[in-house]
Design a protein around this motif. Structure first.
Motif, PDB file in Angstrom:
ATOM      1  N   LYS A 161       0.833  -1.203   0.000  1.00  0.00           N
ATOM      2  CA  LYS A 161       0.000   0.000   0.000  1.00  0.00           C
ATOM      3  C   LYS A 161       0.869   1.256   0.000  1.00  0.00           C
ATOM      4  O   LYS A 161       0.616   2.211  -0.767  1.00  0.00           O
ATOM      5  N   THR A 162       1.919   1.273   0.827  1.00  0.00           N
ATOM      6  CA  THR A 162       2.787   2.449   0.926  1.00  0.00           C
ATOM      7  C   THR A 162       3.503   2.715  -0.384  1.00  0.00           C
ATOM      8  O   THR A 162       3.569   3.867  -0.845  1.00  0.00           O
ATOM      9  N   LEU A 163       4.042   1.683  -1.008  1.00  0.00           N
ATOM     10  CA  LEU A 163       4.749   1.883  -2.276  1.00  0.00           C
ATOM     11  C   LEU A 163       3.814   2.425  -3.343  1.00  0.00           C
ATOM     12  O   LEU A 163       4.185   3.306  -4.126  1.00  0.00           O
ATOM     13  N   ARG A 164       2.592   1.928  -3.375  1.00  0.00           N
ATOM     14  CA  ARG A 164       1.651   2.382  -4.400  1.00  0.00           C
ATOM     15  C   ARG A 164       1.205   3.816  -4.145  1.00  0.00           C
ATOM     16  O   ARG A 164       1.030   4.605  -5.080  1.00  0.00           O
ATOM     17  N   ILE A 165       1.001   4.177  -2.878  1.00  0.00           N
ATOM     18  CA  ILE A 165       0.672   5.568  -2.553  1.00  0.00           C
ATOM     19  C   ILE A 165       1.827   6.486  -2.938  1.00  0.00           C
ATOM     20  O   ILE A 165       1.614   7.606  -3.430  1.00  0.00           O
ATOM     21  N   ASN A 166       3.061   6.015  -2.732  1.00  0.00           N
ATOM     22  CA  ASN A 166       4.244   6.816  -3.055  1.00  0.00           C
ATOM     23  C   ASN A 166       4.509   6.910  -4.555  1.00  0.00           C
ATOM     24  O   ASN A 166       5.407   7.643  -4.983  1.00  0.00           O
ATOM     25  N   GLY A 167       3.763   6.150  -5.346  1.00  0.00           N
ATOM     26  CA  GLY A 167       3.940   6.210  -6.796  1.00  0.00           C
ATOM     27  C   GLY A 167       5.102   5.398  -7.317  1.00  0.00           C
ATOM     28  O   GLY A 167       5.569   5.635  -8.442  1.00  0.00           O
ATOM     29  N   ALA A 168       5.595   4.430  -6.514  1.00  0.00           N
ATOM     30  CA  ALA A 168       6.707   3.584  -6.970  1.00  0.00           C
ATOM     31  C   ALA A 168       6.216   2.641  -8.061  1.00  0.00           C
ATOM     32  O   ALA A 168       5.181   1.993  -7.920  1.00  0.00           O
TER      33      ALA A 168
END
Length: 305
Positions: free
Chosen positions: A162-169
């Motif tokens: 979830k964090t990576l996707r929110i960060n746009g990675a």
């Protein structure tokens, strides 16, 4: 009184097996998800990566006939200075003549293993300093709060995803992020009922498939899990295991001088009697984190310490 092997000890010899025993092998895994760019000869030993910042979306509609305020564009530079590493062994002519096994070939293999482990260790030193950190458990508040039962689970992976996707990675390849785990965390995942059920019903892919330097544990909901036995544990209130989940361009490995091996024959000014040869390797490279938001260091306990 019987004559025994003890009384004839002066005539006994030791039999040497013709087969050399295997050494402990280290995985060459952390290099596989790095962005790679070499520095050409006669350029520099410093490389600079440029990254532009995202442009914020407009906060208001345009007014007819009115020119809006120009958007300011910004960028930043990430630099890395290449380090040179190397090692060699000096072998005397008498050693080469008297040792039973083909020692030169064995030393070449040992030095090759040492070189690759050096590269992997240095990449890990960079990754473990990443500033985006997540913890196992509920999650735990920090490293000191981790307990042995705060192991890697699919829930921990979901939070990281979830964090990576929110960060746009962006994914590394094939639509997947890459997760590096040590053998203990590998077993924690295999013990996780959700991960295991996904494997049983075909929702994991490429389990056991080989790739450069190791094997893929499985691909689960957009995360490809790769095992590394180079990642060390951290001593804290419990034994802490470090894993890394990375997206594309999270970190880089740049090389100025490719890995070279050298087997030098005896002789030269410093060896006038041809009494020794040297066998060695050298490489000039550097690893650097490119974007802290594109990777997460996950710290957990393990049931398989």
């Amino acid at each position: 009184m019987s004559t025994t092997s003890t009384t004839l000890a002066a005539d006994l010899q030791t039999y040497f097996s013709k087969r050399l025993l295997d050494i402990n092998a280290k995985d060459q895994v952390l290099q596989t998800a790095a962005y790679k760019e070499n520095i050409p000869s006669n350029a520099s030993k410093t490389i600079s990566f440029t990254q532009y910042s995202r442009l914020a979306v407009p906060g208001a509609v345009l007014t007819e006939g009115v020119t809006p305020t120009a958007v300011v564009v910004s960028n930043s530079a990430i630099t890395a200075v290449v380090d040179q590493w190397g090692a060699f062994v000096s072998l005397t002519d008498i050693a080469e003549l008297t040792v039973k096994h083909p020692v030169v070939g064995q030393l070449e293999m040992l030095l090759g293993e040492q070189a690759n482990e050096t590269i992997e260790t240095q990449i890990n030193t960079v990754l473990v300093a990443g500033t985006t950190v997540a913890f196992g458990g509920a999650p735990a508040a920090n490293r000191a709060a981790l307990a042995i039962g705060d192991v890697m689970t699919t829930t921990v992976l979901q939070r990281a995803l979830k964090t990576l996707r929110i960060n746009g990675a962006r994914p590394v390849a094939n639509g997947n992020y890459v997760l590096f785990v040590d053998p203990s965390v590998e077993q924690d995942l295999l013990a996780d009922t959700t991960f295991r059920a996904a494997a049983q019903f075909g929702n994991t892919a490429k389990a056991g498939a080989s790739y450069e330097g190791g094997s893929v544990l499985g691909t689960w909901f957009g995360i490809e899990v790769r095992r590394s036995n180079v990642i060390p544990v951290i001593a804290s209130t419990t034994t802490v295991h470090t894993s890394y989940i990375v997206g594309r361009n999270a970190y880089a490995m740049t090389t100025l001088q490719n890995l070279e091996t050298f087997v030098e024959a005896p002789g030269g000014v410093s060896d006038p009697l041809n009494q020794r040869r040297t066998i060695g390797w050298k490489v000039a490279f550097k690893s650097v984190i490119l974007n802290q938001n594109f990777m997460i260091r996950i710290e957990t306990g393990s049931a398989f310490n």
